[in-house]
Design a protein around this motif. Structure first.
Motif, PDB file in Angstrom:
ATOM      1  N   MET A 180       9.442  63.248  15.505  1.00  0.00           N
ATOM      2  CA  MET A 180       8.733  64.447  15.945  1.00  0.00           C
ATOM      3  C   MET A 180       7.315  64.483  15.625  1.00  0.00           C
ATOM      4  SD  MET A 180      10.088  68.290  15.349  1.00  0.00           S
ATOM      5  CE  MET A 180       9.623  68.307  13.564  1.00  0.00           C
ATOM      6  N   SER A 181       6.385  64.786  16.696  1.00  0.00           N
ATOM      7  CA  SER A 181       5.105  64.690  16.338  1.00  0.00           C
ATOM      8  C   SER A 181       4.759  66.193  15.586  1.00  0.00           C
ATOM      9  CB  SER A 181       4.261  64.543  17.660  1.00  0.00           C
ATOM     10  OG  SER A 181       4.347  65.645  18.630  1.00  0.00           O
ATOM     11  N   GLU A 182       3.261  66.224  14.956  1.00  0.00           N
ATOM     12  CA  GLU A 182       3.061  67.246  14.355  1.00  0.00           C
ATOM     13  C   GLU A 182       2.776  68.543  15.293  1.00  0.00           C
ATOM     14  OE1 GLU A 182      -1.522  66.863  14.279  1.00  0.00           O
ATOM     15  OE2 GLU A 182      -0.448  65.325  12.898  1.00  0.00           O
ATOM     16  N   ASN A 183       2.658  68.150  16.738  1.00  0.00           N
ATOM     17  CA  ASN A 183       2.608  69.431  17.548  1.00  0.00           C
ATOM     18  C   ASN A 183       3.735  70.084  18.195  1.00  0.00           C
ATOM     19  OD1 ASN A 183      -0.275  68.964  17.483  1.00  0.00           O
ATOM     20  ND2 ASN A 183      -0.068  67.376  18.982  1.00  0.00           N
ATOM     21  N   GLU A 184       5.083  69.592  17.687  1.00  0.00           N
ATOM     22  CA  GLU A 184       6.310  69.945  18.147  1.00  0.00           C
ATOM     23  C   GLU A 184       6.828  70.893  17.198  1.00  0.00           C
ATOM     24  OE1 GLU A 184       9.208  67.106  19.244  1.00  0.00           O
ATOM     25  OE2 GLU A 184       7.635  65.744  19.907  1.00  0.00           O
ATOM     26  N   LEU A 185       7.518  72.081  17.536  1.00  0.00           N
ATOM     27  CA  LEU A 185       8.338  73.121  16.914  1.00  0.00           C
ATOM     28  C   LEU A 185       9.562  72.728  16.608  1.00  0.00           C
ATOM     29  CD1 LEU A 185       8.377  75.949  15.993  1.00  0.00           C
ATOM     30  CD2 LEU A 185       9.409  76.378  18.128  1.00  0.00           C
ATOM     31  N   HIS A 186      10.088  72.657  15.308  1.00  0.00           N
ATOM     32  CA  HIS A 186      11.470  72.209  15.035  1.00  0.00           C
ATOM     33  C   HIS A 186      11.951  73.435  14.356  1.00  0.00           C
ATOM     34  CE1 HIS A 186      14.731  69.960  13.349  1.00  0.00           C
ATOM     35  NE2 HIS A 186      14.691  70.474  12.237  1.00  0.00           N
ATOM     36  N   VAL A 187      12.931  74.091  14.940  1.00  0.00           N
ATOM     37  CA  VAL A 187      13.683  75.112  14.493  1.00  0.00           C
ATOM     38  C   VAL A 187      15.306  74.890  14.217  1.00  0.00           C
ATOM     39  CG1 VAL A 187      14.463  77.532  14.909  1.00  0.00           C
ATOM     40  CG2 VAL A 187      12.364  76.670  15.753  1.00  0.00           C
ATOM     41  N   SER A 188      15.672  75.056  13.036  1.00  0.00           N
ATOM     42  CA  SER A 188      17.237  74.766  12.711  1.00  0.00           C
ATOM     43  C   SER A 188      17.980  75.468  13.684  1.00  0.00           C
ATOM     44  CB  SER A 188      17.396  75.339  11.476  1.00  0.00           C
ATOM     45  OG  SER A 188      16.543  74.595  10.249  1.00  0.00           O
ATOM     46  N   LYS A 189      19.226  74.771  13.953  1.00  0.00           N
ATOM     47  CA  LYS A 189      20.135  75.113  14.683  1.00  0.00           C
ATOM     48  C   LYS A 189      21.067  76.246  13.932  1.00  0.00           C
ATOM     49  CE  LYS A 189      21.127  70.758  17.397  1.00  0.00           C
ATOM     50  NZ  LYS A 189      22.361  69.958  17.676  1.00  0.00           N
ATOM     51  N   ILE A 190      21.998  76.982  14.718  1.00  0.00           N
ATOM     52  CA  ILE A 190      22.700  77.893  14.137  1.00  0.00           C
ATOM     53  C   ILE A 190      24.232  77.464  14.234  1.00  0.00           C
ATOM     54  CG2 ILE A 190      20.946  79.908  14.047  1.00  0.00           C
ATOM     55  CD1 ILE A 190      22.556  81.038  16.498  1.00  0.00           C
ATOM     56  N   LYS A 191      25.005  77.797  13.487  1.00  0.00           N
ATOM     57  CA  LYS A 191      26.407  77.371  13.527  1.00  0.00           C
ATOM     58  C   LYS A 191      27.141  78.323  14.907  1.00  0.00           C
ATOM     59  CE  LYS A 191      30.604  76.420  11.340  1.00  0.00           C
ATOM     60  NZ  LYS A 191      31.490  76.361  10.051  1.00  0.00           N
ATOM     61  N   ASN A 192      27.008  79.710  14.655  1.00  0.00           N
ATOM     62  CA  ASN A 192      27.677  80.624  15.734  1.00  0.00           C
ATOM     63  C   ASN A 192      26.589  81.654  15.663  1.00  0.00           C
ATOM     64  OD1 ASN A 192      30.372  79.291  15.617  1.00  0.00           O
ATOM     65  ND2 ASN A 192      30.540  79.747  13.634  1.00  0.00           N
ATOM     66  N   ALA A 225      10.530  83.038  16.829  1.00  0.00           N
ATOM     67  CA  ALA A 225       9.640  82.077  17.216  1.00  0.00           C
ATOM     68  C   ALA A 225       8.605  82.910  18.453  1.00  0.00           C
ATOM     69  CB  ALA A 225      10.128  80.887  17.766  1.00  0.00           C
ATOM     70  N   VAL A 226       7.538  82.988  18.087  1.00  0.00           N
ATOM     71  CA  VAL A 226       6.595  84.064  18.832  1.00  0.00           C
ATOM     72  C   VAL A 226       5.507  83.107  19.531  1.00  0.00           C
ATOM     73  CG1 VAL A 226       5.196  86.044  19.021  1.00  0.00           C
ATOM     74  CG2 VAL A 226       7.171  86.042  17.400  1.00  0.00           C
ATOM     75  N   ASN A 227       5.339  83.425  20.683  1.00  0.00           N
ATOM     76  CA  ASN A 227       4.048  82.515  21.315  1.00  0.00           C
ATOM     77  C   ASN A 227       4.107  81.116  21.521  1.00  0.00           C
ATOM     78  OD1 ASN A 227       2.898  85.029  22.329  1.00  0.00           O
ATOM     79  ND2 ASN A 227       1.964  85.322  20.643  1.00  0.00           N
ATOM     80  N   VAL A 228       5.293  80.483  21.474  1.00  0.00           N
ATOM     81  CA  VAL A 228       5.559  78.985  21.408  1.00  0.00           C
ATOM     82  C   VAL A 228       5.256  78.657  22.796  1.00  0.00           C
ATOM     83  CG1 VAL A 228       7.114  78.911  19.491  1.00  0.00           C
ATOM     84  CG2 VAL A 228       7.835  78.830  21.804  1.00  0.00           C
ATOM     85  N   PRO A 229       4.831  77.457  22.752  1.00  0.00           N
ATOM     86  CA  PRO A 229       4.482  76.607  24.358  1.00  0.00           C
ATOM     87  C   PRO A 229       5.686  76.739  25.354  1.00  0.00           C
ATOM     88  CG  PRO A 229       3.582  75.352  22.376  1.00  0.00           C
ATOM     89  CD  PRO A 229       4.426  76.286  21.855  1.00  0.00           C
ATOM     90  N   SER A 230       5.441  76.790  26.383  1.00  0.00           N
ATOM     91  CA  SER A 230       6.709  76.870  27.545  1.00  0.00           C
ATOM     92  C   SER A 230       5.807  76.355  28.876  1.00  0.00           C
ATOM     93  CB  SER A 230       6.988  78.433  27.821  1.00  0.00           C
ATOM     94  OG  SER A 230       7.894  78.479  28.800  1.00  0.00           O
ATOM     95  N   LYS A 231       6.547  75.347  29.207  1.00  0.00           N
ATOM     96  CA  LYS A 231       6.193  74.620  30.553  1.00  0.00           C
ATOM     97  C   LYS A 231       6.149  76.074  31.696  1.00  0.00           C
ATOM     98  CE  LYS A 231       8.146  70.402  29.406  1.00  0.00           C
ATOM     99  NZ  LYS A 231       9.282  69.223  29.532  1.00  0.00           N
ATOM    100  N   HIS A 232       7.217  76.708  31.593  1.00  0.00           N
ATOM    101  CA  HIS A 232       7.208  77.679  32.915  1.00  0.00           C
ATOM    102  C   HIS A 232       6.543  78.857  32.895  1.00  0.00           C
ATOM    103  CE1 HIS A 232      10.786  75.158  33.405  1.00  0.00           C
ATOM    104  NE2 HIS A 232      10.704  75.459  34.685  1.00  0.00           N
ATOM    105  N   ASP A 289       8.801  83.601  23.795  1.00  0.00           N
ATOM    106  CA  ASP A 289       9.333  83.811  22.343  1.00  0.00           C
ATOM    107  C   ASP A 289      10.933  83.293  22.384  1.00  0.00           C
ATOM    108  OD1 ASP A 289       7.014  85.044  21.905  1.00  0.00           O
ATOM    109  OD2 ASP A 289       7.593  87.174  21.663  1.00  0.00           O
ATOM    110  N   ILE A 290      11.295  83.378  21.288  1.00  0.00           N
ATOM    111  CA  ILE A 290      12.796  82.914  21.078  1.00  0.00           C
ATOM    112  C   ILE A 290      13.486  83.587  19.899  1.00  0.00           C
ATOM    113  CG2 ILE A 290      14.332  80.791  20.766  1.00  0.00           C
ATOM    114  CD1 ILE A 290      12.124  79.192  21.594  1.00  0.00           C
ATOM    115  N   VAL A 291      14.704  84.232  20.081  1.00  0.00           N
ATOM    116  CA  VAL A 291      15.052  84.811  18.926  1.00  0.00           C
ATOM    117  C   VAL A 291      16.514  84.118  18.588  1.00  0.00           C
ATOM    118  CG1 VAL A 291      16.182  87.016  18.021  1.00  0.00           C
ATOM    119  CG2 VAL A 291      14.019  86.815  19.356  1.00  0.00           C
ATOM    120  N   LYS A 292      16.934  83.785  17.723  1.00  0.00           N
ATOM    121  CA  LYS A 292      18.140  83.039  17.126  1.00  0.00           C
ATOM    122  C   LYS A 292      18.893  83.959  16.118  1.00  0.00           C
ATOM    123  CE  LYS A 292      17.124  78.128  17.619  1.00  0.00           C
ATOM    124  NZ  LYS A 292      17.481  76.915  17.140  1.00  0.00           N
ATOM    125  N   ILE A 293      20.075  84.481  16.338  1.00  0.00           N
ATOM    126  CA  ILE A 293      20.616  85.441  15.560  1.00  0.00           C
ATOM    127  C   ILE A 293      22.184  84.834  15.252  1.00  0.00           C
ATOM    128  CG2 ILE A 293      21.454  87.813  15.085  1.00  0.00           C
ATOM    129  CD1 ILE A 293      19.721  88.580  17.610  1.00  0.00           C
TER     130      ILE A 293
END
Length: 154
Positions: A1-13, A45-52, A57-61
């Motif tokens: 993973m490069s220093e420009n990539e975002l890494h967010v942990s997975k959630i189990k459920n 995750a707020v204002n992360v890069p998106s191709k589209h 933003d992304i919310v994991k709960i």
């Protein structure tokens, strides 16, 4: 993973709400009634890069399933969002939010004289007049409300 990539942990459920318009994750959290004091892992995750979209933003709960009413509320502020249901670290279902043609009992009318604000046992009811930008028209009094007012009335 490069220093420009975002890494967010997975959630189990739980649920991942992806493709939220940039800057609206906190609104999504607020309309879900989440305070951050609940005993569950949550990632924003707020204002992360998106191709589209340029940014998103992304919310994991963790350990949270959304009701149809909650999904409809999300559609009002994030009409392009996708909902991913996670089981044992795997996406088991992915669906796009869809704004219903009629919004009932979610948004309050901004007209103080509207029958839905009179104390009568009447649920607010709006027709979706336009999706982008979002415009809602009150079924009872005909008042049209726009995104800033919609957010304030959720």
């Amino acid at each position: 993973m490069s220093e420009n990539e975002l890494h967010v942990s997975k959630i189990k459920n739980g649920t991942v709400i992806d493709h939220i318009c940039g800057g609206y994750a906190l609104d999504v959290i607020r309309i879900l009634g989440i305070t951050g004091k609940e005993p569950r892992v949550m990632t924003l995750a707020v204002n992360v890069p998106s191709k589209h979209f340029g940014v998103k933003d992304i919310v994991k709960i963790e350990d949270k399933l959304l009701s149809p009413q909650e999904v409809n509320r999300i559609a009002l502020v994030a009409p392009h969002a996708s909902i991913n249901l996670i089981r044992n670290y795997t996406v088991v279902e992915k669906r796009e939010v869809q704004l219903p043609k009629v919004i009932e009992g979610i948004v309050k009318c901004i007209n103080p004289s509207c029958v839905s604000n009179s104390g009568e046992p009447v649920l607010s009811k709006f027709q979706v007049k336009n999706n982008d930008p979002l415009l809602l028209k009150c079924h009872y009094c005909g008042v049209t409300i726009e995104p800033p007012d919609i957010l304030n009335q959720l």
